[in-house]
Motif scaffolding. Structure first.
Motif, PDB file in Angstrom:
ATOM      1  N   VAL A  69      -9.220  -0.305   6.570  1.00  0.00           N
ATOM      2  CA  VAL A  69      -8.193   0.476   5.896  1.00  0.00           C
ATOM      3  C   VAL A  69      -8.346   0.149   4.416  1.00  0.00           C
ATOM      4  O   VAL A  69      -8.325  -1.025   4.025  1.00  0.00           O
ATOM      5  CB  VAL A  69      -6.782   0.091   6.385  1.00  0.00           C
ATOM      6  CG1 VAL A  69      -5.725   0.905   5.647  1.00  0.00           C
ATOM      7  CG2 VAL A  69      -6.662   0.306   7.893  1.00  0.00           C
ATOM      8  N   ARG A  70      -8.509   1.179   3.583  1.00  0.00           N
ATOM      9  CA  ARG A  70      -8.850   0.951   2.182  1.00  0.00           C
ATOM     10  C   ARG A  70      -7.925   1.716   1.241  1.00  0.00           C
ATOM     11  O   ARG A  70      -7.422   2.798   1.580  1.00  0.00           O
ATOM     12  CB  ARG A  70     -10.307   1.354   1.922  1.00  0.00           C
ATOM     13  CG  ARG A  70     -11.315   0.489   2.691  1.00  0.00           C
ATOM     14  CD  ARG A  70     -12.756   0.905   2.438  1.00  0.00           C
ATOM     15  NE  ARG A  70     -13.696   0.015   3.114  1.00  0.00           N
ATOM     16  CZ  ARG A  70     -14.161  -1.098   2.606  1.00  0.00           C
ATOM     17  NH1 ARG A  70     -13.792  -1.458   1.371  1.00  0.00           N
ATOM     18  NH2 ARG A  70     -15.001  -1.865   3.277  1.00  0.00           N
ATOM     19  N   VAL A  71      -7.748   1.147   0.061  1.00  0.00           N
ATOM     20  CA  VAL A  71      -6.898   1.736  -0.972  1.00  0.00           C
ATOM     21  C   VAL A  71      -7.805   2.284  -2.079  1.00  0.00           C
ATOM     22  O   VAL A  71      -8.420   1.501  -2.814  1.00  0.00           O
ATOM     23  CB  VAL A  71      -5.930   0.689  -1.550  1.00  0.00           C
ATOM     24  CG1 VAL A  71      -5.034   1.323  -2.612  1.00  0.00           C
ATOM     25  CG2 VAL A  71      -5.079   0.087  -0.431  1.00  0.00           C
ATOM     26  N   PRO A  72      -7.915   3.612  -2.221  1.00  0.00           N
ATOM     27  CA  PRO A  72      -8.784   4.178  -3.258  1.00  0.00           C
ATOM     28  C   PRO A  72      -8.170   3.992  -4.651  1.00  0.00           C
ATOM     29  O   PRO A  72      -6.972   4.167  -4.841  1.00  0.00           O
ATOM     30  CB  PRO A  72      -8.831   5.677  -2.894  1.00  0.00           C
ATOM     31  CG  PRO A  72      -8.283   5.779  -1.506  1.00  0.00           C
ATOM     32  CD  PRO A  72      -7.317   4.644  -1.365  1.00  0.00           C
TER      33      PRO A  72
ATOM     34  N   VAL B  14       0.830  -1.205   0.000  1.00  0.00           N
ATOM     35  CA  VAL B  14       0.000   0.000   0.000  1.00  0.00           C
ATOM     36  C   VAL B  14       0.871   1.264   0.000  1.00  0.00           C
ATOM     37  O   VAL B  14       1.852   1.357   0.736  1.00  0.00           O
ATOM     38  CB  VAL B  14      -0.920  -0.003   1.237  1.00  0.00           C
ATOM     39  CG1 VAL B  14      -1.580   1.354   1.433  1.00  0.00           C
ATOM     40  CG2 VAL B  14      -1.962  -1.087   1.103  1.00  0.00           C
ATOM     41  N   THR B  15       0.502   2.228  -0.839  1.00  0.00           N
ATOM     42  CA  THR B  15       1.151   3.538  -0.821  1.00  0.00           C
ATOM     43  C   THR B  15       0.164   4.660  -0.514  1.00  0.00           C
ATOM     44  O   THR B  15       0.566   5.724  -0.039  1.00  0.00           O
ATOM     45  CB  THR B  15       1.850   3.843  -2.162  1.00  0.00           C
ATOM     46  OG1 THR B  15       0.900   3.739  -3.235  1.00  0.00           O
ATOM     47  CG2 THR B  15       2.991   2.873  -2.405  1.00  0.00           C
ATOM     48  N   ASN B  16      -1.124   4.448  -0.798  1.00  0.00           N
ATOM     49  CA  ASN B  16      -2.165   5.422  -0.468  1.00  0.00           C
ATOM     50  C   ASN B  16      -3.299   4.692   0.231  1.00  0.00           C
ATOM     51  O   ASN B  16      -3.729   3.625  -0.229  1.00  0.00           O
ATOM     52  CB  ASN B  16      -2.714   6.090  -1.738  1.00  0.00           C
ATOM     53  CG  ASN B  16      -1.669   6.886  -2.470  1.00  0.00           C
ATOM     54  OD1 ASN B  16      -1.370   8.015  -2.117  1.00  0.00           O
ATOM     55  ND2 ASN B  16      -1.083   6.295  -3.509  1.00  0.00           N
TER      56      ASN B  16
ATOM     57  N   ASN C 211      -3.403  13.807   5.676  1.00  0.00           N
ATOM     58  CA  ASN C 211      -4.375  14.853   5.925  1.00  0.00           C
ATOM     59  C   ASN C 211      -5.631  14.204   6.465  1.00  0.00           C
ATOM     60  O   ASN C 211      -6.448  13.689   5.699  1.00  0.00           O
ATOM     61  CB  ASN C 211      -4.688  15.638   4.649  1.00  0.00           C
ATOM     62  CG  ASN C 211      -5.547  16.854   4.939  1.00  0.00           C
ATOM     63  OD1 ASN C 211      -6.654  16.747   5.437  1.00  0.00           O
ATOM     64  ND2 ASN C 211      -5.026  18.027   4.626  1.00  0.00           N
ATOM     65  N   ASP C 212      -5.720  14.161   7.788  1.00  0.00           N
ATOM     66  CA  ASP C 212      -6.843  13.532   8.465  1.00  0.00           C
ATOM     67  C   ASP C 212      -6.946  12.063   8.066  1.00  0.00           C
ATOM     68  O   ASP C 212      -6.198  11.235   8.552  1.00  0.00           O
ATOM     69  CB  ASP C 212      -8.133  14.295   8.174  1.00  0.00           C
ATOM     70  CG  ASP C 212      -9.226  13.945   9.170  1.00  0.00           C
ATOM     71  OD1 ASP C 212      -8.902  13.387  10.231  1.00  0.00           O
ATOM     72  OD2 ASP C 212     -10.402  14.236   8.897  1.00  0.00           O
ATOM     73  N   TYR C 213      -7.851  11.700   7.144  1.00  0.00           N
ATOM     74  CA  TYR C 213      -8.061  10.299   6.811  1.00  0.00           C
ATOM     75  C   TYR C 213      -7.231   9.825   5.618  1.00  0.00           C
ATOM     76  O   TYR C 213      -7.220   8.640   5.304  1.00  0.00           O
ATOM     77  CB  TYR C 213      -9.540  10.054   6.491  1.00  0.00           C
ATOM     78  CG  TYR C 213     -10.440  10.134   7.705  1.00  0.00           C
ATOM     79  CD1 TYR C 213     -10.715   9.006   8.472  1.00  0.00           C
ATOM     80  CD2 TYR C 213     -11.014  11.336   8.088  1.00  0.00           C
ATOM     81  CE1 TYR C 213     -11.538   9.071   9.584  1.00  0.00           C
ATOM     82  CE2 TYR C 213     -11.837  11.405   9.201  1.00  0.00           C
ATOM     83  CZ  TYR C 213     -12.104  10.275   9.943  1.00  0.00           C
ATOM     84  OH  TYR C 213     -12.902  10.357  11.043  1.00  0.00           O
ATOM     85  N   THR C 214      -6.575  10.713   4.907  1.00  0.00           N
ATOM     86  CA  THR C 214      -5.854  10.352   3.698  1.00  0.00           C
ATOM     87  C   THR C 214      -4.360  10.279   3.969  1.00  0.00           C
ATOM     88  O   THR C 214      -3.770  11.234   4.482  1.00  0.00           O
ATOM     89  CB  THR C 214      -6.122  11.389   2.587  1.00  0.00           C
ATOM     90  OG1 THR C 214      -7.526  11.477   2.367  1.00  0.00           O
ATOM     91  CG2 THR C 214      -5.434  10.992   1.299  1.00  0.00           C
ATOM     92  N   PHE C 215      -3.748   9.154   3.608  1.00  0.00           N
ATOM     93  CA  PHE C 215      -2.325   8.939   3.864  1.00  0.00           C
ATOM     94  C   PHE C 215      -1.623   8.535   2.573  1.00  0.00           C
ATOM     95  O   PHE C 215      -2.135   7.701   1.816  1.00  0.00           O
ATOM     96  CB  PHE C 215      -2.124   7.839   4.913  1.00  0.00           C
ATOM     97  CG  PHE C 215      -2.506   8.266   6.308  1.00  0.00           C
ATOM     98  CD1 PHE C 215      -1.540   8.567   7.252  1.00  0.00           C
ATOM     99  CD2 PHE C 215      -3.844   8.378   6.671  1.00  0.00           C
ATOM    100  CE1 PHE C 215      -1.887   8.971   8.532  1.00  0.00           C
ATOM    101  CE2 PHE C 215      -4.208   8.780   7.947  1.00  0.00           C
ATOM    102  CZ  PHE C 215      -3.220   9.093   8.878  1.00  0.00           C
ATOM    103  N   THR C 216      -0.448   9.127   2.343  1.00  0.00           N
ATOM    104  CA  THR C 216       0.382   8.793   1.193  1.00  0.00           C
ATOM    105  C   THR C 216       1.772   8.441   1.689  1.00  0.00           C
ATOM    106  O   THR C 216       2.446   9.278   2.298  1.00  0.00           O
ATOM    107  CB  THR C 216       0.470   9.970   0.205  1.00  0.00           C
ATOM    108  OG1 THR C 216      -0.851  10.329  -0.226  1.00  0.00           O
ATOM    109  CG2 THR C 216       1.302   9.585  -1.016  1.00  0.00           C
TER     110      THR C 216
ATOM    111  N   ALA D 128     -10.615  -0.498  -2.080  1.00  0.00           N
ATOM    112  CA  ALA D 128     -10.304  -1.900  -1.802  1.00  0.00           C
ATOM    113  C   ALA D 128      -9.740  -2.044  -0.390  1.00  0.00           C
ATOM    114  O   ALA D 128      -8.815  -1.327  -0.015  1.00  0.00           O
ATOM    115  CB  ALA D 128      -9.299  -2.424  -2.824  1.00  0.00           C
ATOM    116  N   PRO D 129     -10.258  -2.971   0.415  1.00  0.00           N
ATOM    117  CA  PRO D 129      -9.754  -3.136   1.786  1.00  0.00           C
ATOM    118  C   PRO D 129      -8.397  -3.826   1.805  1.00  0.00           C
ATOM    119  O   PRO D 129      -8.075  -4.635   0.931  1.00  0.00           O
ATOM    120  CB  PRO D 129     -10.821  -4.008   2.441  1.00  0.00           C
ATOM    121  CG  PRO D 129     -11.382  -4.817   1.312  1.00  0.00           C
ATOM    122  CD  PRO D 129     -11.353  -3.914   0.106  1.00  0.00           C
TER     123      PRO D 129
END
Length: 224
Positions: free
Chosen positions: A47-50, A21-23, A199-204, A60-61
């Protein structure tokens, strides 16, 4: 449960490998609004990957969490590898107070410690707390406001502007449940290397060596 469409007509969104996972985000939305869907399809808290499949956005979980109530990010501090929640991926221990700091230890599914997370209050009244991630074998990772790398005068002016602007726009930016629509942007670095941005719920994730389980743990705790 699916809203606005029979869930059985949608193909299942398969889980993806958490190590790659990267995002990611933490969300219950499995399929977003699309050309043929007026309302999102709701799935398990995970935890999901958009990503996009054609014109459709899917999440996707890659790790699963127990059900949550409205307005609550997670029900507990345990993540699971499987949807049936039989195999623990990692768990976050209760916070340990060390002065004004809160320390959290993160363990794998076998109970072995894989690292730690620290929440450190700011010494400056115009700035918020900072974060530290400890991963064995790597430099400590520091999570700061994205603008904290500016020179002190510029950073202080920016912080003051944020406070004033936040007060002025609070009425317009508040969610119905009282929360904010968007959290602050944090820049995570170790010895000058950019490791992650959130940023809050978004991780990269930027650094391939970062243990994803520690990043998931940070997301579960939330920037509060």
């Amino acid at each position: 449960m699916a809203f606005g469409r029979n869930r059985n007509s949608d193909p299942p969104v398969l889980a993806v490998e958490w190590r790659d996972v990267t995002n990611f985000i933490i969300d219950v939305v499995e399929r977003g609004i699309g050309p043929d869907r007026k309302r999102p399809v709701i799935g398990q808290n995970a935890v999901r990957v958009p990503r996009f499949e054609g014109q459709e956005r899917i999440n996707a979980p890659c790790a699963f969490l127990r059900p949550r109530t409205a307005g609550v990010r997670t029900a507990d501090h345990v993540l699971y590898e499987d949807q049936g929640m039989q195999r623990i991926l990692c768990s976050i221990g209760d916070p340990i107070s060390v002065g004004d700091e809160h320390h959290y230890r993160v363990q794998d599914g076998q109970g072995q410690e894989i690292g730690g997370i620290r929440r450190i209050p700011s010494s400056h009244q115009l700035q918020r707390h900072t974060w530290r991630i400890e991963q064995p074998g790597h430099p400590e990772i520091t999570g700061l406001n994205k603008w904290s790398t500016l020179n002190p005068l510029t950073a202080t002016a920016h912080a003051a502007g944020k406070v004033i602007g936040g007060l002025a726009s609070a009425v317009f930016m508040a969610e119905p449940d009282g929360g904010e629509r968007r959290g602050r942007t944090l820049s995570w670095s170790a010895d000058g290397e950019k490791v992650m941005e959130s940023n809050d719920y978004t991780f990269t994730i930027k650094a391939p060596w970062l243990d994803r389980r520690l990043a998931f743990a940070v997301a579960v705790l939330g920037d509060r």
